[in-house]
Design an enzyme around this catalytic site. Structure first.
Site, PDB file in Angstrom:
ATOM      1  N   ARG A  12     -15.279 -18.718  55.065  1.00 18.47           N
ATOM      2  CA  ARG A  12     -16.222 -19.595  55.770  1.00 18.47           C
ATOM      3  C   ARG A  12     -17.235 -20.174  54.786  1.00 18.47           C
ATOM      4  O   ARG A  12     -17.250 -21.368  54.512  1.00 18.47           O
ATOM      5  CB  ARG A  12     -16.920 -18.817  56.896  1.00 18.47           C
ATOM      6  CG  ARG A  12     -17.737 -19.701  57.856  1.00 18.47           C
ATOM      7  CD  ARG A  12     -19.138 -19.987  57.379  1.00 18.47           C
ATOM      8  NE  ARG A  12     -19.913 -18.783  57.094  1.00 18.47           N
ATOM      9  CZ  ARG A  12     -21.115 -18.808  56.543  1.00 18.47           C
ATOM     10  NH1 ARG A  12     -21.681 -19.959  56.193  1.00 18.47           N
ATOM     11  NH2 ARG A  12     -21.772 -17.678  56.288  1.00 18.47           N
ATOM     12  N   ASP A  13     -18.048 -19.323  54.190  1.00 17.87           N
ATOM     13  CA  ASP A  13     -19.138 -19.791  53.337  1.00 17.87           C
ATOM     14  C   ASP A  13     -18.624 -20.384  52.030  1.00 17.87           C
ATOM     15  O   ASP A  13     -19.236 -21.294  51.469  1.00 17.87           O
ATOM     16  CB  ASP A  13     -20.091 -18.625  53.048  1.00 17.87           C
ATOM     17  CG  ASP A  13     -21.458 -19.084  52.556  1.00 17.87           C
ATOM     18  OD1 ASP A  13     -21.696 -20.302  52.533  1.00 17.87           O
ATOM     19  OD2 ASP A  13     -22.275 -18.233  52.203  1.00 17.87           O
ATOM     20  N   HIS A 203     -27.163 -10.873  52.723  1.00 20.14           N
ATOM     21  CA  HIS A 203     -26.293 -11.914  52.168  1.00 20.14           C
ATOM     22  C   HIS A 203     -27.102 -12.582  51.054  1.00 20.14           C
ATOM     23  O   HIS A 203     -28.063 -13.301  51.326  1.00 20.14           O
ATOM     24  CB  HIS A 203     -25.930 -12.916  53.260  1.00 20.14           C
ATOM     25  CG  HIS A 203     -25.122 -14.083  52.790  1.00 20.14           C
ATOM     26  ND1 HIS A 203     -23.849 -14.333  53.253  1.00 20.14           N
ATOM     27  CD2 HIS A 203     -25.393 -15.074  51.905  1.00 20.14           C
ATOM     28  CE1 HIS A 203     -23.380 -15.431  52.677  1.00 20.14           C
ATOM     29  NE2 HIS A 203     -24.311 -15.898  51.856  1.00 20.14           N
ATOM     30  N   HIS A 205     -27.394 -14.906  47.559  1.00 16.73           N
ATOM     31  CA  HIS A 205     -26.790 -15.931  46.704  1.00 16.73           C
ATOM     32  C   HIS A 205     -27.085 -15.640  45.232  1.00 16.73           C
ATOM     33  O   HIS A 205     -28.043 -14.944  44.902  1.00 16.73           O
ATOM     34  CB  HIS A 205     -27.305 -17.311  47.088  1.00 16.73           C
ATOM     35  CG  HIS A 205     -26.620 -17.885  48.288  1.00 16.73           C
ATOM     36  ND1 HIS A 205     -26.389 -19.227  48.458  1.00 16.73           N
ATOM     37  CD2 HIS A 205     -26.102 -17.287  49.387  1.00 16.73           C
ATOM     38  CE1 HIS A 205     -25.758 -19.440  49.601  1.00 16.73           C
ATOM     39  NE2 HIS A 205     -25.584 -18.276  50.186  1.00 16.73           N
ATOM     40  N   CYS A 236     -24.841 -22.916  50.858  1.00 13.48           N
ATOM     41  CA  CYS A 236     -25.175 -23.657  52.074  1.00 13.48           C
ATOM     42  C   CYS A 236     -25.163 -25.165  51.823  1.00 13.48           C
ATOM     43  O   CYS A 236     -25.883 -25.653  50.952  1.00 13.48           O
ATOM     44  CB  CYS A 236     -26.555 -23.237  52.584  1.00 13.48           C
ATOM     45  SG  CYS A 236     -27.083 -24.153  54.049  1.00 13.48           S
ATOM     46  N   ASN A 245     -22.473 -18.047  45.594  1.00 15.16           N
ATOM     47  CA  ASN A 245     -22.678 -16.793  46.298  1.00 15.16           C
ATOM     48  C   ASN A 245     -22.487 -15.624  45.337  1.00 15.16           C
ATOM     49  O   ASN A 245     -22.007 -15.794  44.214  1.00 15.16           O
ATOM     50  CB  ASN A 245     -21.669 -16.671  47.445  1.00 15.16           C
ATOM     51  CG  ASN A 245     -22.081 -17.466  48.667  1.00 15.16           C
ATOM     52  OD1 ASN A 245     -23.052 -17.136  49.330  1.00 15.16           O
ATOM     53  ND2 ASN A 245     -21.337 -18.519  48.971  1.00 15.16           N
TER      54      ASN A 245
END
Length: 293
Positions: A12-13, A203, A205, A236, A245
């Site tokens: 997803r990310d 989460h 980065h 993002c 990430n």
């Protein structure tokens, strides 16, 4: 040996920033390689408007295949609104992440709603689907590209509000990589101390090369669930400077070497990362990708 649960969010990310559409077959192949390495928590897609993020236009197919294929893995998806939750549930996904930003400015840029509007919609989600497992992704917890750094008290105050409406699982997100280890320890220790009944995740980065050290700071402060992406791919799309990430394979290598129990076979995970790197062009922050042996 302490168990640390790795939540892989790369499908997803990681994928959401890639302009060229990644074939559904390639996405599923990457997910399969991650699963075969022993990862037990995988966020496979997001149910968003495909006009906003075209890469996720095959969300239903990816979700349905993964749900059918991996009965022993927690398959999840991200949803920014009630319609996304409806679509995810229809596809059989009941482990969902719902995103709200601590930053008013980022929330408007990310989901085109004020924080109050997002919270009101979240309350509708919780009322309509009381049995789903919902994680609230608290974006910009550790700082915002538009509004700067928040105090620990500001974070705790907003967590208060989330808990008051029934949120039971909160993911503290370093959306643009502004966090530092002391800040992570302070925020994590405060919220865990105040709300021991809430499951907190982080989460982080790696925008400024702080991904591993900040994640470790969170673990040392009591976090047992950490999110990362294969190869360190992604960031993002609505946060300037958010590239990169924390790399799952780098994180697993570190934790395995420190005798944490991740349950993940590093060599197979690295092979998955190198396959992804070969198949998908993107911004990767992972270090082991470039180590021959």
């Amino acid at each position: 040996m302490r168990k640390i649960n790795i939540v892989e969010v790369g499908p997803r990310d990681g994928f959401q920033n890639i302009c060229d559409f990644i074939s559904t077959e390639t996405k599923l192949n990457v997910i399969d390689a991650i699963a075969k390495a022993g990862v037990k928590h995988i966020q496979v897609t997001s149910f968003v408007n495909p006009k906003a993020i075209p890469q996720m236009k095959d969300a239903k197919t990816v979700a349905e295949v993964c749900k059918e294929r991996y009965s022993d893995i927690e398959i999840s998806a991200l949803t920014p609104n009630l319609r996304g939750v409806d679509d995810a549930v229809a596809a059989g996904i009941t482990n969902l992440s719902y995103v709200i930003s601590l930053s008013e400015s980022h929330n408007k840029a990310n989901v085109r709603k004020t924080r109050d509007e997002s919270i009101a919609e979240l309350e509708k989600v919780l009322k309509k689907y009381p049995s789903i497992h919902l994680t609230l992704d608290l974006a910009t917890t550790f700082g915002c590209p538009f509004e700067g750094i928040y105090t620990t008290d500001q974070v705790v105050h907003f967590v208060d509000r989330l808990v008051s409406i029934g949120v039971k699982d909160i993911n503290l997100c370093d959306t643009v990589g502004l966090a530092n280890p002391q800040q992570v320890r302070n925020i994590v220790s405060q919220v865990i101390s105040k709300y021991p009944q809430i499951k907190f995740q982080i989460h982080i980065h790696d925008t400024r090369g702080m991904g591993l050290v900040n994640t470790l700071a969170g673990i040392e402060a009591g976090i047992d669930y950490v999110q990362s992406t294969l190869g360190g791919l992604g960031g993002c799309p609505f946060a300037p400077g958010a590239s990169g990430n924390t790399s799952t394979e780098d994180l697993v290598y570190m934790l395995n070497e420190m005798n944490f129990d991740t349950g993940i076979q590093f060599s197979r995970l690295l092979a998955a990362a190198k396959y992804e790197y070969k198949m998908i062009q993107g911004n990767y922050s992972g270090h082991h990708l470039h180590i021959e042996k």
